[in-house]
Scaffold this motif. Structure first.
Motif, mmCIF file in Angstrom:
data_model
loop_
_atom_site.group_PDB
_atom_site.id
_atom_site.type_symbol
_atom_site.label_atom_id
_atom_site.label_comp_id
_atom_site.label_asym_id
_atom_site.label_seq_id
_atom_site.Cartn_x
_atom_site.Cartn_y
_atom_site.Cartn_z
ATOM 1 N N LEU A 273 0.812 -1.220 0.000
ATOM 2 C CA LEU A 273 0.000 0.000 0.000
ATOM 3 C C LEU A 273 0.843 1.266 0.000
ATOM 4 O O LEU A 273 0.492 2.243 -0.670
ATOM 5 C CB LEU A 273 -0.934 0.003 1.224
ATOM 6 N N TYR A 274 1.942 1.264 0.730
ATOM 7 C CA TYR A 274 2.677 2.515 0.934
ATOM 8 C C TYR A 274 4.132 2.457 0.478
ATOM 9 O O TYR A 274 4.791 3.499 0.388
ATOM 10 C CB TYR A 274 2.668 2.898 2.421
ATOM 11 N N GLY A 275 4.663 1.282 0.216
ATOM 12 C CA GLY A 275 6.075 1.176 -0.121
ATOM 13 C C GLY A 275 6.369 1.495 -1.567
ATOM 14 O O GLY A 275 5.481 1.565 -2.422
ATOM 15 N N THR A 276 7.644 1.679 -1.829
ATOM 16 C CA THR A 276 8.079 1.951 -3.202
ATOM 17 C C THR A 276 8.062 0.692 -4.057
ATOM 18 O O THR A 276 7.833 0.743 -5.256
ATOM 19 C CB THR A 276 9.487 2.548 -3.184
ATOM 20 N N THR A 277 8.338 -0.449 -3.449
ATOM 21 C CA THR A 277 8.327 -1.733 -4.157
ATOM 22 C C THR A 277 7.367 -2.666 -3.443
ATOM 23 O O THR A 277 7.539 -2.915 -2.238
ATOM 24 C CB THR A 277 9.729 -2.354 -4.188
ATOM 25 N N TYR A 301 14.053 -4.110 3.301
ATOM 26 C CA TYR A 301 13.884 -3.209 4.434
ATOM 27 C C TYR A 301 12.648 -2.347 4.170
ATOM 28 O O TYR A 301 12.268 -2.109 3.018
ATOM 29 C CB TYR A 301 15.112 -2.330 4.649
ATOM 30 N N PRO A 302 11.977 -1.876 5.219
ATOM 31 C CA PRO A 302 10.778 -1.050 5.026
ATOM 32 C C PRO A 302 11.151 0.285 4.367
ATOM 33 O O PRO A 302 12.148 0.917 4.718
ATOM 34 C CB PRO A 302 10.244 -0.846 6.439
ATOM 35 N N THR A 303 10.324 0.706 3.431
ATOM 36 C CA THR A 303 10.577 1.979 2.730
ATOM 37 C C THR A 303 9.602 3.063 3.137
ATOM 38 O O THR A 303 9.692 4.180 2.632
ATOM 39 C CB THR A 303 10.476 1.751 1.210
#
Length: 818
Positions: A273-277, A301-303
């Motif tokens: 929903l919110y990450g780049t990948t 890792y979380p983005t």
């Protein structure tokens, strides 16, 4: 050996509820065979035991370790099945951003079509575009997951005794076998009928998760079948004999895998929903694994801030749960080693030691002839078999020996039984001369020293055995894991075997440099499973090293500090006491130097008391003299008993467990035994005073107890004190009863005296009354007599004188009354 008639008598087995540890043997040289069956036949005969059967159990690995392994691997297989279900099993490696209209390429190309020109560079495994699987594959995967969950639920209900063992365990085995079969079928059909087209299509992580899940289900089912076989053969009752720690381990394992799978779902959703990948569930599962294990390669890792914020609570909770699970695993491994392997090692050492007590028949005959028991005398209190005075057959068996499976005795144990039978037959031939206490104590001390050597060897074996197993497990996981990663990552990153060894090593130590990380669809699923097994194994290895290598290094460091930077008072003296010859030589040297100095100064030379002479252990002769002292009364022994309790309580506070010398054990034994019987009687024979009530090499030896020596002694001393207090209370009660009896007697005597006085008063009053009555009667008679006299006088006055004279003479002769 059994005779031909014995072989036709059928099978002899002890009762299932029997708890005795000694096998009953017939007379002669007949020896037991496996499972009580002649010649070892029919070992497979089923003897299913009831739920409440508390008899002896064996097959400890099948009865305890296998259920825990199944309870640990079962939830892991469920998690892997979820990963296999929610992920597609095939993907296209063609880059969708390539736009070549001549070839019909389009950025929105359908991954299922996956057109490839044979020239373009393909995407790595982790960057492929998955496409949908056939519907039959998906629904069969759903059925497999449901069967796996239900099988795990039956196993949990079996552990909690909600469903009977004989019902729940077959259900678990059957359901897991069905789950395994379905996964094997769909993976085989996928590979045969709708396999990905190489090289531009390949299997995803979901496919490999399904393969690993099927393997785990199969392994768990086969292990539980071994457990059920042990139940059918009667090695344990129909329930899992698990301790509270082991049940806690099952709960912790299930919660850990729920935490792992839930974290994978949450983080994958957040990144979608919110990450780049966008992440898949398998990516989230891999990220949670490297996070909880503190490896942290850095490839995922979380983005987004939401994902980074969730890392705080999730990592802390996961690490705590992992630590608790590893702690329970360590305790479980030590319990299995201590309760089974170490005890078996002790039993073998004891058997070898006892087997050397009598080496030949001539020695046996000589000892029996020398030490025949006195007629009417009590047998030796000391528990060891002593072909001297023992009149019973001694049997020592290994703890792993069940009631259904009797091992063929060793030569040592057979010789013990023959010795016991011979001693029994010799026991009634005649009286023997009582042995001096010196001989008895010397024999006891020899057995004590033998068991002390066994104890030291066992402690050393226990430490290094656990370390050896941990090193072997570490080496297998390291080398075999490196082989798998080398083959799985060879196409993705051209990894060599040395690089695989390096990668596994930094992963086992949770270093995680990040220069190497699993980048293939087969490598990541295997890393998740391998790391969950390898990292706890590494932790157990470090714990075992703490008891051996690190402990020795620590002790060496302390000793070096005692001699150098932090000198301790008396350290040199302690070192010299370990070498008596050097200490004596130095003392003689100092005495000669002091003597020469006194001569030079003019002082006389003479003997001098040495205040700092080392305290030496008393000799056997001194102990014999001490135990022969009969002047000590009960109060003196009770006072020594209280002081010994305080001393052993202080010994419990020491960092290292206290080990007592033989002289100390003799004193403790006297204090334990003087209250063992009625204190008003002679407790023991003179020849047995000061000896031990247990066999130092026997099964009841304090050196093989689960407690430390200080705890054992303190318990026995407290029991002795309790007996003394009960005896004192009995004496006080007897005294009180005597006083009450005296008071009652005095009261009875007083009552009798009072009653006697009352009767005397009554008799006196009766006598007074009778006397008064008699006096009244006497007065009446006198009055009547006077009246008669008056009448007679009147008559006489009227009669003639002659008659009056005759009447006077008659009255004179007649008395006035009776």
């Amino acid at each position: 050996m059994p005779t031909s008639s014995d072989s036709s008598e059928g099978v002899r087995r002890p009762s299932p509820t029997s708890t005795g540890s000694a096998a009953k043997h017939s007379s002669g040289d007949e020896e037991p065979t496996l499972a009580g069956v002649k010649d070892g036949r029919r070992w497979w005969k089923f003897r299913m035991r009831t739920y409440d059967d508390n008899g002896q159990q064996d097959w400890w690995f099948a009865g305890t370790a296998i259920p825990l392994l199944a309870a640990t691997l079962g939830p892991l297989a469920n998690v892997l099945s979820i990963a296999a279900l929610v992920s597609s099993w095939r993907e296209c490696l063609v880059d969708p951003t390539v736009n070549n209209p001549a070839l019909g390429y389009d950025p929105l190309v359908n991954p299922a079509l996956c057109p490839y020109d044979g020239v373009s560079t393909l995407l790595p495994d982790l960057g492929g575009q998955p496409f949908d699987d056939p519907r039959w594959c998906y629904w069969l995967n759903v059925v497999s997951l449901i069967l796996g969950f239900v099988g795990n639920l039956f196993l949990l209900l079996n552990f909690t005794n909600r469903i009977r063992y004989i019902i729940a365990l077959p259900m678990t085995i059957g359901l897991w076998y069905l789950a395994t079969g379905i996964l094997i079928v769909i993976t085989s059909c996928m590979n045969n009928y709708v396999a990905p087209i190489r090289p531009y299509q390949t299997y995803t992580q979901g496919f490999w998760y399904g393969v690993i899940a099927s393997i785990l289900y199969l392994v768990c089912s086969m292990l539980l079948m071994v457990n059920m076989l042990g139940y059918f053969l009667g090695h344990y009752p129909q329930h899992f004999a698990l301790t509270d720690h082991q049940r806690t381990l099952i709960l912790q394992t299930m919660l850990f895998f729920i935490w792992l799978a839930g974290g994978g779902a949450v983080f994958s959703r957040v990144e979608q929903l919110y990450g780049t990948t966008p992440w898949s569930f398998t990516d989230g599962l891999y990220f949670c694994d490297v996070t909880i294990l503190t490896v942290g390669f850095g490839d995922l890792y979380p983005t987004h801030s939401i994902g980074r914020g969730l890392v705080f609570p999730y990592s802390v909770g996961g690490i705590i749960m992992l630590g608790l699970m590893i702690s329970s695993l360590t305790k479980f491994a030590k319990e299995l080693g201590s309760d089974n392997v170490v005890k078996k090692h002790i039993e073998k050492s004891r058997t070898r030691t006892i087997g050397r007590t009598v080496t030949n028949s001539m020695e046996l005959r000589r000892r029996v002839e020398e030490h025949r028991p006195l007629e009417g005398a009590r047998p030796t209190i000391s528990g060891p078999f002593d072909g001297v005075a023992s009149t019973r057959v001694v049997t020592i068996e290994e703890p792993a020996q069940s009631q259904w499976l009797r091992r063929v005795p060793t030569n040592a144990m057979a010789s013990i039984r023959r010795v016991g039978s011979f001693a029994t037959s010799q026991a009634s031939r005649g009286p023997r001369i009582a042995r001096p206490k010196v001989i008895l104590l010397r024999e006891e001390k020899d057995r004590f020293n033998a068991m002390r050597r066994i104890q030291r060897g066992t402690a050393k074996f226990k430490r290094w055995y656990a370390l050896t197993l941990s090193v072997i497990a570490f080496g297998v996981l390291w080398c075999v894991g490196a082989v798998v990663f080398w083959r799985a990552e060879q196409r993705s990153q051209e990894m060599t075997y040395f690089q695989a060894l390096y990668f596994c090593y930094v992963s086992l130590l949770t270093i995680g440099y990040g220069d190497l990380a699993p980048k293939s669809n087969a490598g990541r699923p295997f890393f998740v499973v391998w790391s969950l097994i390898a990292v706890p194994t590494m932790t157990i290895l470090i714990s075992d090293m703490g008891d051996t290598v690190i402990s020795n290094f620590k002790q060496g460091t302390f000793k070096l500090a005692d001699f150098t930077v932090l000198p301790r008072a008396g350290i040199w003296r302690e070192g010299l006491e370990k070498m008596p010859w050097l200490l004596n030589w130095l003392q003689k040297k100092n005495q000669a130097r002091a003597m020469q100095k006194r001569l030079e100064q003019g002082f006389p030379v003479g003997p001098e008391e040495e205040d700092d002479m080392p305290i030496r252990s008393p000799t056997i002769e001194a102990l014999a003299d001490e135990v022969s002292d009969t002047k000590q009364n009960v109060q003196d022994l009770a006072r020594k008993l209280a002081l010994s309790i305080r001393r052993t309580a202080n010994d419990l506070k020491q960092e290292r467990p206290k080990r007592y010398s033989y002289a100390e054990w003799v004193e403790f034994t006297r204090l334990i035994r003087f209250t063992s019987k009625n204190l008003g009687e002679k407790i023991v024979d003179d020849d047995e005073e000061g000896l031990i009530e247990w066999d130092w090499i026997g099964e009841n030896s304090p050196m093989v107890a689960a407690q430390s020596e200080s705890e054992f002694v303190l318990d026995r001393l407290c029991e002795s004190m309790a007996r003394y207090i009960r005896w004192q209370e009995m004496v006080d009660k007897t005294v009180d009863q005597g006083k009450a009896a005296h008071l009652e007697l005095d009261e009875k005597i007083g009552a009798d005296l009072k009653m006697a006085s009352e009767k005397e008063a009554q008799l006196a009053s009766a006598l007074v009354r009778d006397e008064a009555k008699l006096l009244e009667e006497l007065e009446a008679l006198q009055k009547q007599n006077e009246e008669l006299r008056a009448q007679l006088e009147a008559q006489h006055s009227a009669q003639p004188s002659q008659q009056r004279d005759a009447g006077s003479r008659a009255m004179t002769e007649t008395p006035p009354d009776d």
